[in-house]
Structure formats: C-alpha cells, structure tokens
Scaffold this active site. Sequence first.
Site, PDB file in Angstrom:
ATOM      1  N   ASP A  35       1.007  -1.097  -0.005  1.00  0.00           N
ATOM      2  CA  ASP A  35       0.095   0.072  -0.035  1.00  0.00           C
ATOM      3  C   ASP A  35       0.803   1.366   0.058  1.00  0.00           C
ATOM      4  O   ASP A  35       0.438   2.220   0.445  1.00  0.00           O
ATOM      5  CB  ASP A  35      -0.962   0.164   1.140  1.00  0.00           C
ATOM      6  CG  ASP A  35      -0.395  -0.086   2.398  1.00  0.00           C
ATOM      7  OD1 ASP A  35       0.859  -0.156   2.503  1.00  0.00           O
ATOM      8  OD2 ASP A  35      -1.014  -0.073   3.526  1.00  0.00           O
ATOM      9  N   HIS A 237      21.495   5.685 -19.905  1.00  0.00           N
ATOM     10  CA  HIS A 237      20.659   6.158 -18.665  1.00  0.00           C
ATOM     11  C   HIS A 237      21.112   4.820 -17.352  1.00  0.00           C
ATOM     12  O   HIS A 237      20.104   4.289 -16.983  1.00  0.00           O
ATOM     13  CB  HIS A 237      19.163   6.051 -19.255  1.00  0.00           C
ATOM     14  CG  HIS A 237      18.778   7.233 -20.023  1.00  0.00           C
ATOM     15  ND1 HIS A 237      17.696   7.272 -20.713  1.00  0.00           N
ATOM     16  CD2 HIS A 237      19.384   8.526 -19.969  1.00  0.00           C
ATOM     17  CE1 HIS A 237      17.690   8.398 -21.274  1.00  0.00           C
ATOM     18  NE2 HIS A 237      18.723   9.204 -21.153  1.00  0.00           N
ATOM     19  N   ASP A 254      24.788  13.446 -14.337  1.00  0.00           N
ATOM     20  CA  ASP A 254      23.655  13.762 -15.075  1.00  0.00           C
ATOM     21  C   ASP A 254      22.547  14.026 -14.207  1.00  0.00           C
ATOM     22  O   ASP A 254      21.946  13.133 -13.704  1.00  0.00           O
ATOM     23  CB  ASP A 254      23.357  12.923 -16.270  1.00  0.00           C
ATOM     24  CG  ASP A 254      22.342  13.487 -17.029  1.00  0.00           C
ATOM     25  OD1 ASP A 254      21.707  14.424 -16.800  1.00  0.00           O
ATOM     26  OD2 ASP A 254      22.025  12.983 -18.204  1.00  0.00           O
ATOM     27  N   ASP A 265      18.731  20.247 -16.720  1.00  0.00           N
ATOM     28  CA  ASP A 265      19.246  19.115 -17.064  1.00  0.00           C
ATOM     29  C   ASP A 265      20.512  19.218 -17.431  1.00  0.00           C
ATOM     30  O   ASP A 265      21.157  19.647 -18.509  1.00  0.00           O
ATOM     31  CB  ASP A 265      18.484  18.512 -18.178  1.00  0.00           C
ATOM     32  CG  ASP A 265      18.874  17.187 -18.830  1.00  0.00           C
ATOM     33  OD1 ASP A 265      19.676  16.283 -18.345  1.00  0.00           O
ATOM     34  OD2 ASP A 265      18.260  16.774 -20.049  1.00  0.00           O
ATOM     35  N   HIS A 349      23.014   9.161 -29.697  1.00  0.00           N
ATOM     36  CA  HIS A 349      21.914   9.815 -29.580  1.00  0.00           C
ATOM     37  C   HIS A 349      21.903  11.191 -29.989  1.00  0.00           C
ATOM     38  O   HIS A 349      22.790  11.722 -30.391  1.00  0.00           O
ATOM     39  CB  HIS A 349      21.744   9.953 -27.959  1.00  0.00           C
ATOM     40  CG  HIS A 349      22.688  10.793 -26.994  1.00  0.00           C
ATOM     41  ND1 HIS A 349      22.947  11.964 -26.877  1.00  0.00           N
ATOM     42  CD2 HIS A 349      23.748  10.415 -26.270  1.00  0.00           C
ATOM     43  CE1 HIS A 349      24.054  12.514 -26.209  1.00  0.00           C
ATOM     44  NE2 HIS A 349      24.497  11.473 -25.830  1.00  0.00           N
ATOM     45  N   HIS A 353      17.343  18.388 -26.829  1.00  0.00           N
ATOM     46  CA  HIS A 353      15.750  18.014 -26.780  1.00  0.00           C
ATOM     47  C   HIS A 353      15.210  19.526 -26.079  1.00  0.00           C
ATOM     48  O   HIS A 353      15.964  20.165 -25.146  1.00  0.00           O
ATOM     49  CB  HIS A 353      15.747  17.093 -25.711  1.00  0.00           C
ATOM     50  CG  HIS A 353      16.131  16.601 -24.504  1.00  0.00           C
ATOM     51  ND1 HIS A 353      15.778  17.543 -23.373  1.00  0.00           N
ATOM     52  CD2 HIS A 353      17.404  16.240 -24.123  1.00  0.00           C
ATOM     53  CE1 HIS A 353      16.469  17.369 -22.569  1.00  0.00           C
ATOM     54  NE2 HIS A 353      17.467  16.545 -22.824  1.00  0.00           N
ATOM     55  N   HIS A 360      12.402  15.861 -20.981  1.00  0.00           N
ATOM     56  CA  HIS A 360      12.403  16.016 -22.568  1.00  0.00           C
ATOM     57  C   HIS A 360      11.061  16.586 -22.749  1.00  0.00           C
ATOM     58  O   HIS A 360       9.877  15.911 -22.800  1.00  0.00           O
ATOM     59  CB  HIS A 360      12.377  14.537 -23.000  1.00  0.00           C
ATOM     60  CG  HIS A 360      13.531  13.570 -22.649  1.00  0.00           C
ATOM     61  ND1 HIS A 360      13.801  12.524 -22.688  1.00  0.00           N
ATOM     62  CD2 HIS A 360      14.883  14.363 -22.483  1.00  0.00           C
ATOM     63  CE1 HIS A 360      14.978  12.145 -22.416  1.00  0.00           C
ATOM     64  NE2 HIS A 360      15.658  13.153 -22.390  1.00  0.00           N
ATOM     65  N   GLU A 383      24.094  18.638 -25.730  1.00  0.00           N
ATOM     66  CA  GLU A 383      24.703  17.454 -24.809  1.00  0.00           C
ATOM     67  C   GLU A 383      25.177  16.400 -25.776  1.00  0.00           C
ATOM     68  O   GLU A 383      24.960  15.179 -25.559  1.00  0.00           O
ATOM     69  CB  GLU A 383      23.677  16.745 -23.990  1.00  0.00           C
ATOM     70  CG  GLU A 383      22.288  16.308 -24.525  1.00  0.00           C
ATOM     71  CD  GLU A 383      21.541  15.836 -23.597  1.00  0.00           C
ATOM     72  OE1 GLU A 383      21.915  14.765 -23.203  1.00  0.00           O
ATOM     73  OE2 GLU A 383      20.189  15.961 -23.422  1.00  0.00           O
ATOM     74  N   TYR A 387      30.973   7.605 -26.472  1.00  0.00           N
ATOM     75  CA  TYR A 387      30.824   6.585 -25.468  1.00  0.00           C
ATOM     76  C   TYR A 387      31.646   5.338 -26.151  1.00  0.00           C
ATOM     77  O   TYR A 387      30.997   4.770 -27.193  1.00  0.00           O
ATOM     78  CB  TYR A 387      29.226   6.165 -25.211  1.00  0.00           C
ATOM     79  CG  TYR A 387      28.514   7.494 -24.959  1.00  0.00           C
ATOM     80  CD1 TYR A 387      28.301   7.735 -23.576  1.00  0.00           C
ATOM     81  CD2 TYR A 387      27.740   8.276 -25.960  1.00  0.00           C
ATOM     82  CE1 TYR A 387      27.863   8.852 -23.284  1.00  0.00           C
ATOM     83  CE2 TYR A 387      27.090   9.285 -25.707  1.00  0.00           C
ATOM     84  CZ  TYR A 387      26.976   9.905 -24.283  1.00  0.00           C
ATOM     85  OH  TYR A 387      26.439  10.692 -23.988  1.00  0.00           O
ATOM     86  N   ARG A 404      30.060  12.938 -21.512  1.00  0.00           N
ATOM     87  CA  ARG A 404      28.889  13.685 -22.002  1.00  0.00           C
ATOM     88  C   ARG A 404      29.186  15.127 -21.227  1.00  0.00           C
ATOM     89  O   ARG A 404      29.447  15.072 -20.083  1.00  0.00           O
ATOM     90  CB  ARG A 404      27.536  13.128 -21.628  1.00  0.00           C
ATOM     91  CG  ARG A 404      26.453  13.803 -22.094  1.00  0.00           C
ATOM     92  CD  ARG A 404      25.036  13.014 -22.291  1.00  0.00           C
ATOM     93  NE  ARG A 404      24.583  12.652 -20.980  1.00  0.00           N
ATOM     94  CZ  ARG A 404      24.521  11.548 -20.675  1.00  0.00           C
ATOM     95  NH1 ARG A 404      24.861  10.400 -21.504  1.00  0.00           N
ATOM     96  NH2 ARG A 404      24.063  11.117 -19.396  1.00  0.00           N
ATOM     97  N   GLU A 406      26.687  18.541 -20.877  1.00  0.00           N
ATOM     98  CA  GLU A 406      25.284  18.819 -21.327  1.00  0.00           C
ATOM     99  C   GLU A 406      24.970  20.317 -20.304  1.00  0.00           C
ATOM    100  O   GLU A 406      25.150  20.426 -19.247  1.00  0.00           O
ATOM    101  CB  GLU A 406      24.231  17.879 -20.633  1.00  0.00           C
ATOM    102  CG  GLU A 406      22.878  18.386 -20.754  1.00  0.00           C
ATOM    103  CD  GLU A 406      21.861  17.006 -20.444  1.00  0.00           C
ATOM    104  OE1 GLU A 406      22.372  16.283 -19.483  1.00  0.00           O
ATOM    105  OE2 GLU A 406      20.810  17.015 -21.061  1.00  0.00           O
TER     106      GLU A 406
HETATM  107  N1  GLY Z   1      18.801  13.412 -18.237  1.00  0.00           N
HETATM  108  C1  GLY Z   1      18.369  12.856 -19.518  1.00  0.00           C
HETATM  109  C2  GLY Z   1      18.885  13.566 -20.760  1.00  0.00           C
HETATM  110  O1  GLY Z   1      19.923  14.218 -20.659  1.00  0.00           O
HETATM  111  O2  GLY Z   1      18.265  13.637 -21.596  1.00  0.00           O
HETATM  112 MN    MN Z   2      19.445  15.813 -21.741  1.00  0.00          MN
HETATM  113 MN    MN Z   3      20.649  14.814 -19.055  1.00  0.00          MN
END
Ligand code: GLY
Ligand code: MN
Ligand code: MN
Length: 439
Positions: A35, A237, A254, A265, A349, A353, A360, A383, A387, A404, A406
């Site tokens: 619950d 991720h 991140d 982000d 990627h 975004h 996103h 970003e 990799y 990365r 960003e």
């Molecule tokens: N943290 C998710 C992205 O960078 O898109």
């Molecule tokens: Mn992002």
């Molecule tokens: Mn991110």
Amino acid sequence: MSSPYARRRERFLRALPERACAIIGGAAEMRRNGDVHYPFRQHSDLLYLTGFPEPDALAVFTPGRERRFTLLVRPRDAEQERWTGRRVGVEGAVERYGADQAFPITEAPQRLHELLDGCDEVFLHPGDNPELDALVLRTMAALRRRERQGCRAPRRITDIQTVLHEQRLIKDEEALASLRRAVEITAEAHRLAMGAARAGTYEYEIEALVDYTFRRHGGYPGYGTIVAAGANATILHYVDAADVLRPGQLLLVDGGCEWQGFTADVTRTYPVATAEGRACFSPAQRRVYEVVLRAQQEGIALARPGVTIDDIHRRCIEVLTEGMVALGLLSGQPAELIDKGEYKRYYMHRTSHWLGMDVHDVGDYAPGGQPRPLQPGMVFTIEPGLYIGEGEQEPPEYRGIGVRIEDDILITEDGHEVLTRAIPKDPSELEALVGSGRT
Ligand code: GLY
Ligand code: MN
Ligand code: MN
C-alpha cells in the site's frame, strides 16, 4: 488577473476555437508496492495551467461558455484526510485555484456529458491517458445517441499539443524564473558532487549528495540522477549507482533539479580524485574530453533565432566525427563516416531536446515536417558525448571511456544564454575542483 496560471489559461483559452472543449487529465497516484505509493507528481499540462497539486483532478476548458474553466477534484473527506493529508476540495478549487466552477471527480461522466454537449471539437492528448480517452469517447457516443433529443456530439478530436504544447514551448517570465532557480540549485549540487568525487566513494553516495542538495532547497530530482563511474558512463541512462569510484576512472554525473515544476538537465564528466583529493585526466581521457567539449562549444556558438536543432546536431556530429578519426577510433573521411552513420558507434543519441516542465519537454520538433527554426524563449539542451565500448576492437587506451557534457540553453532575441554556465567544464578547472571537498 495576477497569477501566472490565470495568465496562461487566458492565453490558452484565446487560442482555442469558440466551440471547442479542451480536456486535461491530472496524474493518478502510482502504487509502488503493497500500500505504498511513488511520490506524486502532477501531470505537467495540468500543472502548467492550474498549479493544482492533487491526484485525480480533471480540468475542462470551454472558451465559448460563460464558465470557461471547470475543475473536477477529490472532494473533502475528514476521515481520508486524517490518514493521507489535506485536500483542496471542491470549494477550494474555486476559491484558491480560480475555477469558474468545480465538481467532485466522481461526477466526471455526467459533467463531461454536459460540458461536451454542443461543442464542435474536443482538444485532448490522445493516448496519454487511456482511461480518460475511453471516457471521452463513451461520452461522445452517448451524446450522438441522444441527438434526436436535442443533444449534439463533437465532430472532431484534435491533439491538444497543437495549442497547449506550442504555448509550453515558449517559456514565459515565470517559467524562466523557475528554470533559473532550478539551475542555481543544480549548480550547487554539481559542485558538491565534484568536491566529493574521491576514490572509495560509492556512486550512490554522490547520487545522495546531488538529490539531497535538490531537496535541501525544496526542489526534487527532475529525472533519475545518473552517477556513472568508468565504463558505466557508456550506458546512456545508467541508474544502478551501485559501484565504488576507482582512481583513474572518469565519473559522469547527469542531474537536474526540478523547481516549481520546471527542471534543469545538466551533465558533467570529470576524473575521480585520489583518496587524498588529487584529480587528473589521463592523456587519453583528456583527448576524448576535449573533442566532446569542442563539439559542445561549436554547437552552442550556433544557437540563435532562425537556426534549427538539426543544424546544431549536424555541427556536433562533424566535430565529434573528426575527433573520432583524430583519436584513431574510426578511419576514413569524416563526411563519408557521417553519411554512412558510422559515427553512431560512439555517438548514438541526438544532441538536443526541449527542456521545461518535462525533462524531454513537449513541443513539435518539425511542424509540417520541416526542422523548426529556434525562437526567443525556447529552452533546450546541447549534450554531445562519446561512449567507447570495452570490446577488443576498440583502441585499448580508450576502452570504457564515456563522456557527456550537457548545458541548458535559452534562445534570446539576439543569440542565446547558457543558463548553466556557472557549472565548471573547463578540464583544468575541473582538476582543481574535483576531490577538493570545496564547492
Ligand atoms: N537526463 C536525460 C537527458 O539528458 O536527456
Ligand atoms: Mn538531456
Ligand atoms: Mn541529462
């Protein structure tokens, strides 16, 4: 008309056709186990227009009627409220949230029947909330059956994104103020993480420090914080956060704070410091890092009104692919490696975004099939990353390196503002800061 919600509603109502009815379902509580529930987060569309904080709410907008804004909410219930907390209730929905009228959510079928009767067009986000979709379709069918008795069913369903998500895409003053506060808290969290990133620390300890910093200021993680040491950073991720930080590894963090519904982000990657607190990129790590940094800087330099996210992505891919060749990861002509998609082996990627209430965020990337020119008030990430897997075929000195970088970018009248510019990314600055215990 003082609150940002009232102003947003006014704009939204004005953008709808006179004989439309727009229906926005709130989020429900999600059961975690037994619950126990997950922490509740309101649906971003409902939050954007109403600020209403509780589960099981429904907002209906009818621009052509005298009462244009209806809220359906959980009614007050002394016994329930004793156990699970205070409720705004039907009266509070009118008095505190500005609804022209409000009803208990249990009356949704009958109230929707009344509100949809005589409307031409329903604005809804189809597929987002199947239960709500089904209720709307049942209501439309019931109205159709009663047309001989004088009812009239709507003839069209239109995706609400054509109106509401266009509005959310251009950040208003209050949205930007929330984003700026989110960024400030995020900057503090990243700096604390840098200070603490010494060998022997666990990924989850860094995650806890980041999330604690968000909560300490009344914010929340806007998405699951990623803390990835060594080859874990090559998993885009990675959420396990279970490994110990080792000397010689890079650490990718991140994390973004959500403040009043808007989230930052941000990703930074830096060397893990020794137990004594000294941090240094290896020559191979630094070469990879500098390729990603250069790609990001060139991408950011392009950001201004009229340019598209595709232009920025393209530029980042060019710099990254040239870098892959210079590093010896790929061989051949960069232009050809791009045409054949070979670069995707190390950069799989997209570069950007939209950013806002959802990490996103909503907003059409290519209205009418054409990449969308950037406009003042849009916020998005840049970003790029590299990799590199640990396979036999990869050059040994680069195996397991994931980088990365960003940042969050606001488009202004004459260019852009890097909202997250206070978070260090210069490699020498990072070496001085990481492991120092300083912020
Ligand atoms: N943290 C998710 C992205 O960078 O898109
Ligand atoms: Mn992002
Ligand atoms: Mn991110």
